[in-house]
Design a protein around this motif. Structure first.
Motif, PDB file in Angstrom:
ATOM      1  N   ARG A  51       0.820  -1.215   0.000  1.00 34.33           N
ATOM      2  CA  ARG A  51       0.000   0.000   0.000  1.00 34.33           C
ATOM      3  C   ARG A  51       0.852   1.263   0.000  1.00 34.33           C
ATOM      4  O   ARG A  51       0.403   2.310  -0.452  1.00 34.33           O
ATOM      5  N   LYS A  52       2.068   1.173   0.500  1.00 36.14           N
ATOM      6  CA  LYS A  52       2.951   2.341   0.509  1.00 36.14           C
ATOM      7  C   LYS A  52       3.410   2.702  -0.896  1.00 36.14           C
ATOM      8  O   LYS A  52       3.725   3.850  -1.167  1.00 36.14           O
ATOM      9  N   THR A  53       3.435   1.727  -1.801  1.00 38.77           N
ATOM     10  CA  THR A  53       3.985   1.967  -3.130  1.00 38.77           C
ATOM     11  C   THR A  53       2.939   2.000  -4.230  1.00 38.77           C
ATOM     12  O   THR A  53       3.262   2.301  -5.370  1.00 38.77           O
ATOM     13  N   VAL A  54       1.688   1.692  -3.924  1.00 32.42           N
ATOM     14  CA  VAL A  54       0.647   1.607  -4.934  1.00 32.42           C
ATOM     15  C   VAL A  54      -0.238   2.851  -4.876  1.00 32.42           C
ATOM     16  O   VAL A  54      -0.623   3.300  -3.811  1.00 32.42           O
ATOM     17  N   THR A  55      -0.562   3.373  -6.040  1.00 37.70           N
ATOM     18  CA  THR A  55      -1.505   4.479  -6.126  1.00 37.70           C
ATOM     19  C   THR A  55      -2.914   3.898  -6.112  1.00 37.70           C
ATOM     20  O   THR A  55      -3.234   3.003  -6.886  1.00 37.70           O
ATOM     21  N   VAL A  56      -3.731   4.407  -5.226  1.00 34.90           N
ATOM     22  CA  VAL A  56      -5.089   3.904  -5.086  1.00 34.90           C
ATOM     23  C   VAL A  56      -6.026   4.753  -5.920  1.00 34.90           C
ATOM     24  O   VAL A  56      -5.950   5.976  -5.899  1.00 34.90           O
ATOM     25  N   GLY A  57      -6.908   4.090  -6.641  1.00 38.61           N
ATOM     26  CA  GLY A  57      -7.914   4.808  -7.399  1.00 38.61           C
ATOM     27  C   GLY A  57      -7.434   5.214  -8.777  1.00 38.61           C
ATOM     28  O   GLY A  57      -6.285   5.032  -9.157  1.00 38.61           O
ATOM     29  N   ILE A  58      -8.360   5.770  -9.542  1.00 36.76           N
ATOM     30  CA  ILE A  58      -8.048   6.285 -10.871  1.00 36.76           C
ATOM     31  C   ILE A  58      -8.592   7.695 -10.977  1.00 36.76           C
ATOM     32  O   ILE A  58      -9.498   8.079 -10.245  1.00 36.76           O
ATOM     33  N   SER A  59      -8.049   8.432 -11.911  1.00 36.48           N
ATOM     34  CA  SER A  59      -8.441   9.834 -12.047  1.00 36.48           C
ATOM     35  C   SER A  59      -9.836   9.949 -12.655  1.00 36.48           C
ATOM     36  O   SER A  59     -10.329   9.034 -13.318  1.00 36.48           O
ATOM     37  N   ALA A  60     -10.446  11.085 -12.453  1.00 39.09           N
ATOM     38  CA  ALA A  60     -11.765  11.368 -13.030  1.00 39.09           C
ATOM     39  C   ALA A  60     -11.689  11.334 -14.552  1.00 39.09           C
ATOM     40  O   ALA A  60     -12.629  10.883 -15.221  1.00 39.09           O
ATOM     41  N   GLU A  61     -10.582  11.784 -15.108  1.00 36.50           N
ATOM     42  CA  GLU A  61     -10.405  11.772 -16.551  1.00 36.50           C
ATOM     43  C   GLU A  61     -10.425  10.344 -17.090  1.00 36.50           C
ATOM     44  O   GLU A  61     -11.016  10.057 -18.135  1.00 36.50           O
ATOM     45  N   ASP A  62      -9.760   9.410 -16.374  1.00 29.38           N
ATOM     46  CA  ASP A  62      -9.757   8.019 -16.801  1.00 29.38           C
ATOM     47  C   ASP A  62     -11.153   7.405 -16.726  1.00 29.38           C
ATOM     48  O   ASP A  62     -11.553   6.641 -17.597  1.00 29.38           O
ATOM     49  N   VAL A  63     -11.902   7.746 -15.682  1.00 26.93           N
ATOM     50  CA  VAL A  63     -13.268   7.243 -15.555  1.00 26.93           C
ATOM     51  C   VAL A  63     -14.107   7.751 -16.716  1.00 26.93           C
ATOM     52  O   VAL A  63     -14.835   6.982 -17.357  1.00 26.93           O
ATOM     53  N   ALA A  64     -14.016   9.034 -17.021  1.00 23.30           N
ATOM     54  CA  ALA A  64     -14.771   9.618 -18.119  1.00 23.30           C
ATOM     55  C   ALA A  64     -14.392   8.938 -19.443  1.00 23.30           C
ATOM     56  O   ALA A  64     -15.276   8.602 -20.254  1.00 23.30           O
ATOM     57  N   ARG A  65     -13.103   8.702 -19.664  1.00 30.51           N
ATOM     58  CA  ARG A  65     -12.654   8.055 -20.896  1.00 30.51           C
ATOM     59  C   ARG A  65     -13.217   6.631 -20.988  1.00 30.51           C
ATOM     60  O   ARG A  65     -13.723   6.214 -22.032  1.00 30.51           O
ATOM     61  N   GLN A  66     -13.168   5.884 -19.876  1.00 33.41           N
ATOM     62  CA  GLN A  66     -13.672   4.514 -19.864  1.00 33.41           C
ATOM     63  C   GLN A  66     -15.177   4.454 -20.113  1.00 33.41           C
ATOM     64  O   GLN A  66     -15.687   3.506 -20.717  1.00 33.41           O
TER      65      GLN A  66
END
Length: 71
Positions: A51-66
């Motif tokens: 968890r110290k090295t992993v980015t959690v979640g995705i950006s709003a831009e990525d959600v919109a693109r998906q």
């Protein structure tokens, strides 16, 4: 020092500390004094380290693109 002399931040800190102390007194740790198996402990350490090295979640831009919501 009296309460009337405290800043807002100092008062909030005092209240927070007091509430935490009261909670600890009323609700003691049910796991206090218990031990866990070494493999469980190792697993928890590995999870914490990941968890110290992993980015959690995705950006709003990525959600919109998906979702095909890009303009």
């Amino acid at each position: 020092m009296q309460v009337k002399d405290l800043t807002t931040d100092e008062l909030k800190a005092l209240i927070r500390e007091t509430v935490l102390e009261a909670i600890e007194e009323l609700l003691p740790d049910p796991d206090a004094g218990l031990t866990i198996k070494p493999e469980v402990e190792q697993s928890l350490i590995e999870i914490r380290n990941r968890r110290k090295t992993v980015t959690v979640g995705i950006s709003a831009e990525d959600v919109a693109r998906q979702l095909g919501l890009e303009h």
